[in-house]
Design an enzyme around this catalytic site. Structure first.
Site, PDB file in Angstrom:
ATOM      1  N   GLU A 228     -11.997  -4.851  -5.492  1.00 49.50           N
ATOM      2  CA  GLU A 228     -12.445  -3.454  -5.374  1.00 49.50           C
ATOM      3  C   GLU A 228     -11.627  -2.516  -6.274  1.00 49.50           C
ATOM      4  OE1 GLU A 228     -11.760  -5.466  -2.695  1.00 49.50           O
ATOM      5  OE2 GLU A 228     -13.840  -5.777  -2.070  1.00 49.50           O
ATOM      6  N   ASN A 229     -10.383  -2.905  -6.600  1.00 51.27           N
ATOM      7  CA  ASN A 229      -9.550  -2.040  -7.442  1.00 51.27           C
ATOM      8  C   ASN A 229     -10.126  -1.840  -8.845  1.00 51.27           C
ATOM      9  OD1 ASN A 229      -6.346  -3.173  -6.050  1.00 51.27           O
ATOM     10  ND2 ASN A 229      -7.589  -1.413  -5.499  1.00 51.27           N
TER      11      ASN A 229
ATOM     12  N   ASP B 145       0.834  -1.203   0.000  1.00 46.86           N
ATOM     13  CA  ASP B 145       0.000   0.000   0.000  1.00 46.86           C
ATOM     14  C   ASP B 145       0.869   1.254   0.000  1.00 46.86           C
ATOM     15  OD1 ASP B 145      -2.308   1.491   0.034  1.00 46.86           O
ATOM     16  OD2 ASP B 145      -2.687   1.240   2.182  1.00 46.86           O
TER      17      ASP B 145
HETATM   18  C1  FPP Z   1      -1.590   0.037  -3.493  1.00 46.20           C
HETATM   19  O1  FPP Z   1      -1.208   1.370  -3.503  1.00 46.20           O
HETATM   20  C2  FPP Z   1      -1.054  -0.715  -4.624  1.00 46.20           C
HETATM   21  C3  FPP Z   1      -1.807  -1.366  -5.570  1.00 46.20           C
HETATM   22  C4  FPP Z   1      -3.261  -1.352  -5.572  1.00 46.20           C
HETATM   23  C5  FPP Z   1      -1.187  -2.083  -6.688  1.00 46.20           C
HETATM   24  C6  FPP Z   1       0.096  -2.788  -6.424  1.00 46.20           C
HETATM   25  C7  FPP Z   1       0.767  -2.992  -7.717  1.00 46.20           C
HETATM   26  C8  FPP Z   1       2.086  -2.940  -7.967  1.00 46.20           C
HETATM   27  C9  FPP Z   1       3.095  -2.754  -6.905  1.00 46.20           C
HETATM   28  C10 FPP Z   1       2.615  -3.037  -9.336  1.00 46.20           C
HETATM   29  C11 FPP Z   1       2.485  -4.319 -10.080  1.00 46.20           C
HETATM   30  C12 FPP Z   1       2.596  -5.561  -9.331  1.00 46.20           C
HETATM   31  C13 FPP Z   1       3.335  -6.641  -9.647  1.00 46.20           C
HETATM   32  C14 FPP Z   1       3.123  -7.890  -8.862  1.00 46.20           C
HETATM   33  C15 FPP Z   1       4.370  -6.669 -10.697  1.00 46.20           C
HETATM   34  P1  FPP Z   1      -2.339   2.475  -3.643  1.00 46.20           P
HETATM   35  O2  FPP Z   1      -2.494   2.786  -5.087  1.00 46.20           O
HETATM   36  O3  FPP Z   1      -3.579   2.026  -2.967  1.00 46.20           O
HETATM   37  O4  FPP Z   1      -1.700   3.681  -2.872  1.00 46.20           O
HETATM   38  P2  FPP Z   1      -2.432   4.819  -2.016  1.00 46.20           P
HETATM   39  O5  FPP Z   1      -3.118   4.133  -0.867  1.00 46.20           O
HETATM   40  O6  FPP Z   1      -1.281   5.676  -1.571  1.00 46.20           O
HETATM   41  O7  FPP Z   1      -3.373   5.530  -2.928  1.00 46.20           O
END
Ligand code: FPP
Length: 246
Positions: free
Chosen positions: A68-69, A21
């Site tokens: 949810e994403n 996160d």
């Molecule tokens: C959460 O940060 C992250 C995600 C929803 C996606 C995670 C994806 C990656 C790290 C890239 C691709 C993955 C792989 C396995 C190659 P957020 O966007 O919720 O951050 P925030 O809470 O600060 O908005």
């Protein structure tokens, strides 16, 4: 002494799960678009997978995309899907070099077809590896998984393949997407948020929870090892008293 050297190799968690996160906030702090945070999140994925493989953690599950994403802006969803395709394509040889097997859990067929195909290809190309299993949770949510499990069991009861009397913890575990994977002993969440967000609700019944203040793109190998050292300092009682487990 660094954290890696403080790890007791004889009491490693067999399975570590991570809620990655903070990508969006990391990008915002730099005045950039959220996608920039995800791109840099890939570096943290690589470092963490390498860290887990170096100390031989058996299973590493990463929450890469939740059910949810899908409700995020289309531009962000598309960017995440193509980042995934690009990363799988680019990293398969590194996975093989490090004897890492790729697996995935979630509603995989709901992924964009290019992502789904690339994922199956990478899973197939690494299936011979015997070291760490990297398990990606994609289009995954625990309530989705639990609903699916209940339907499967109900169907078996209806067809007289299973008696309702015989439903127990083990039967339930065997009908989840994590069949054959031990429950995680340690769950890490980055970015300072302290929530579970619909992740592995059944499986984390006895997991130790570790919250790192680092935003995911800043999470490095030593941060992973610090979480393991912290885990090893905890007393896991599983509902028993301290005296009973000594
Ligand atoms: C959460 O940060 C992250 C995600 C929803 C996606 C995670 C994806 C990656 C790290 C890239 C691709 C993955 C792989 C396995 C190659 P957020 O966007 O919720 O951050 P925030 O809470 O600060 O908005």
């Amino acid at each position: 002494m660094n954290f890696k050297d403080q790890i007791d190799k004889n009491s490693l968690p067999k399975h570590v799960a991570i809620i990655m996160d903070g990508n969006g906030r990391w990008a915002k702090q730099r005045g950039r678009l959220r996608v920039f945070g995800h791109e840099n999140g890939v570096t943290a994925v690589r470092n963490t997978v390498e860290a887990a493989a170096e100390i031989s953690v058996n299973y590493l599950t990463l929450y890469a995309f939740s059910t949810e994403n899908w409700s995020r802006p289309k531009r962000e969803v598309d960017a995440l899907m193509s980042l995934l395709v690009k990363s799988l394509n680019k990293e398969t040889s590194t996975l093989n070099k490090n004897n890492i097997r790729l697996q995935a859990i979630g509603d995989l067929k709901s992924l964009q077809s290019k992502t789904y195909k690339e994922l199956l290809k990478a899973i197939d190309n690494t299936k011979q590896n015997t070291g760490t299993t990297l398990n990606l949770a994609l289009s995954y949510s625990s309530r989705w998984e639990i609903t699916k499990m209940v339907k499967k069991i109900a169907e078996k009861v209806k067809n007289n393949e299973l008696s309702s009397e015989d439903i127990n913890d083990e039967v339930i575990s065997n009908h989840l997407t994590t069949t054959n994977i031990p429950d995680p002993e340690l769950l890490i969440r980055t970015s300072g948020e302290q929530r579970i967000s619909n992740f592995l609700l059944w499986q984390i019944a006895y997991s130790e929870l570790y919250f790192s203040p680092k935003l995911w793109p800043d999470f490095g190998k030593e941060d992973f090892y610090e979480a393991i050292v912290d885990f090893q300092g905890r007393e896991r009682r599983f509902g028993k008293t301290s005296e009973q487990i000594k």
